[in-house]
Structures are given as C-alpha cells and as structure tokens.
Write an enzyme that holds these catalytic residues in place. Sequence first.
Site: not given
Length: 379
Positions: A215-216
Amino acid sequence: MLSLHAAGAFLLLVGLQVQRAFAFIECSVLDYGAVADNSTDLGPALTKAWQECVIPQVTTTVADNVLLYVPAGDYLLASTVTFDDAANWNIHIAGNIYLPFNPDLSGTMFTFENCENILFNGPGAIFGNGWWYRPDGDLTMYPNRPRLIRFQDCNNVEITEITLWNSPMFHVTIIGDNNLAHDMAIHADHIGETDGFDISGNNNEVFSVTVENGDECVTVKTPTNGFTATDITCLWTAGCNIGSFGSGATGVDVQNVFYSGVSVSNSDAGIMIKSYPNCQGTVTNITYEDFTFDAAAYPLYISAFWEGGTDDTGTLEISDVTFNNIKGTGTPTRPAVLLDCNKATPCKDITFIDIDITGTIADEFTNACGSGVSGLEAC
Ligand SMILES: *[C@@H]1O[C@H](CO)[C@@H](O)[C@H](O)[C@H]1NC(C)=O
Ligand SMILES: *[C@@H]1O[C@H](CO)[C@@H](O)[C@H](O)[C@H]1NC(C)=O
C-alpha cells in the site's frame, strides 16, 4: 580571591556533574514491571516508566536527555499505549517488540497526542505479526486490527533507526508540523492497508527510508503545506501519493510538496494524486524529481475518479504539478501517464520534463492541460 576561585571550581564541578547526569537519564522499563520474556505485557511498564521516571525528570528541551528505555531483549506488547501531552524526551528501543494475536486488540500500539519534541529511535524493531490478522489475505475478518505508531497533533518529532515489521494495519501516521522521519525501514506483507508513512501538516520531512508493503509508501494527506521526501525506496508498494481525500471532502489543501530521489519497483502505482470527483479545495505546487521505476503500474497518474464515483461536481483545483527526470519501466497494460481530471475543474499546468518510461500503452488525458508529453493540450 582564593576562596572565590575555589567556589568557582566547585560550581563548575557541580555544573559538569549535573550536565553528565542529564545526558543519560535512563528510565528502563525493566525497573517498572517489564520482563524481556516475550510474554509479559510491555504496555503497562511503558506507561509506568513514563509517568514515574520520565515526566518528573524532564527539565530541558533536549529530547535525548531523558530516555524511556527498552533494553535489548524480546518483549510482548499486548496492549496499546498512549502518551498524551508528551514533550522533550526520547523513547529509545533497543529490544525487539512483538505483537500477539488478539482479535480484540485495536487502535494504535504507540500513540503520541499533542506532543512536542519527541525522539523515537532504535536500533530495535517492532514485529506486528500482521499476517495473523489477515488470514489468507482477508482484510475484512478483523477490521479494527491495530496500527503501529501515530503522532497526532505533534510538532518537532523525529523518528529514526527503528525497523517496523508487518503491522496488522498502517505503520506510521504523522499529523503536525516540523516532524522528521529518516533512516529507517518498514517491511510488511504485499497487501493493502499496510501504509508505510501517512503524513499531513506543515514542513514535515522524510528521507532515507525503505518501505516494502502492498500500500502507500510515503504519502501526503490533507492538509499539508510544505513537505519534502528524498532518498526513498518503495518495494511492492502502491507508490508515493497525495490523497485520497474521501468522498465529498471539502477544504482539501495540499501545497508545496517536493519529492526527489525515489525508486519504486513492483508497484500498483508510482506517483498518484487520487481523489473523488466531488471533492473541493486545492492541490498545487507539487514537484516530483529523479524517480526510477521498475515495473510500476500507473507510473504517473492523477485521478479524480480513483476512488470511484461519477458525480463530477467537484471543484478540486489540481495545478502546477511538475514531473522531472522520471525513468524506468511501467507495465504492459497501463499508460505511463494517465490524467483523468474533473470536467468542471480540469487539471492545469501539469509539466513533464525528461520522462522516459517504457513498456506501457499510450498515455491518456482527460480534462487536463500542460506540457512536455505528446498529446497533452497546452493550457
Ligand atoms: C515472541 O512472541 C511472538 C508471538 O507472541 C512470536 O511471534 C515471536 O516469534 C516471539 N519471538 C521470539 C524471539 O521468540
Ligand atoms: C513550491 O514548493 C517548493 C517546495 O517544494 C518551495 O520551495 C517553493 O517556494 C514553492 N513555490 C511557491 C511559489 O510557493
């Protein structure tokens, strides 16, 4: 004269001793109930050592004068800890901290609220054992599973030299001004909801970090005025992004953001500004420089529709975004550059300089203007 000298020497001596003592006040959790047996809960000992040893002994604004110290050894952290109104001390983790599997464990393991001038450092590590909370990759089974570290309304914080492993959810969230994260690594499963760094506020900075997750990597949230990220390595992440802002978000305000020296490999996205079509506010003066991509899907992507929604009523103004010296490979089914902006409020002044991304399909532009890539209309 003699006695004055003697008095002076005496004062000097006292002064030195005081200084030396201040340099190394160590509040070891072992003196407040912790046991390095990987089964006694470290949480209560952290709180006790903070309240009974750290707080009373903080007398200067030099954070590393007073240490909340977790010595080498293996510890279980079975409960969340909140440091409210913390100021001017150092949480120094030399040991390894493990999270248990407990379906009822939720919230954030380390929360600092309204804090000022906290140093959070290693060389230790925190092992989140996130896989337990995502059986067979299921993110819905334990939706309240814990996050690792949160600085909420904190200024002048520094986090460094700690290694974070596989949090059940997001790793580091920083909200506040003049904070710094550097020289540290995050390694998690290649799965969603494992954000590395989520940052908002003014004049925050991240440098020399590695993030491996799904993810981020190092991402900016609203509101932000002034953010710098340099020397960032993102492995299997969703890239270095701005947003998302949430459906119907008003007052979005992200400006003066600068990324430089970033390598992104095997990712779901490279650089994204992601939003809903009904958001309002401003995203402006954003610069991305010296990026290297290796198999990045959606390398350069601005989307008002990333999070879905067709209600194209937003007035989010995305302008003055520069991509400079961006090289490497994308993926064979996605464009290198994809701009998909609001009809009512097109993206403006999107500038591309020295873009060389191969292994992709043709670029796509909707409601955007700028320069530097063919097919993009001038503003
Ligand atoms: C400590 O306990 C956790 C589970 O509670 C386990 O995952 C970890 O491997 C243990 N660490 C050591 C060094 O035994
Ligand atoms: C744009 O942002 C950069 C930081 O990336 C800053 O140095 C510069 O002053 C900003 N420009 C304007 C016009 O505010």
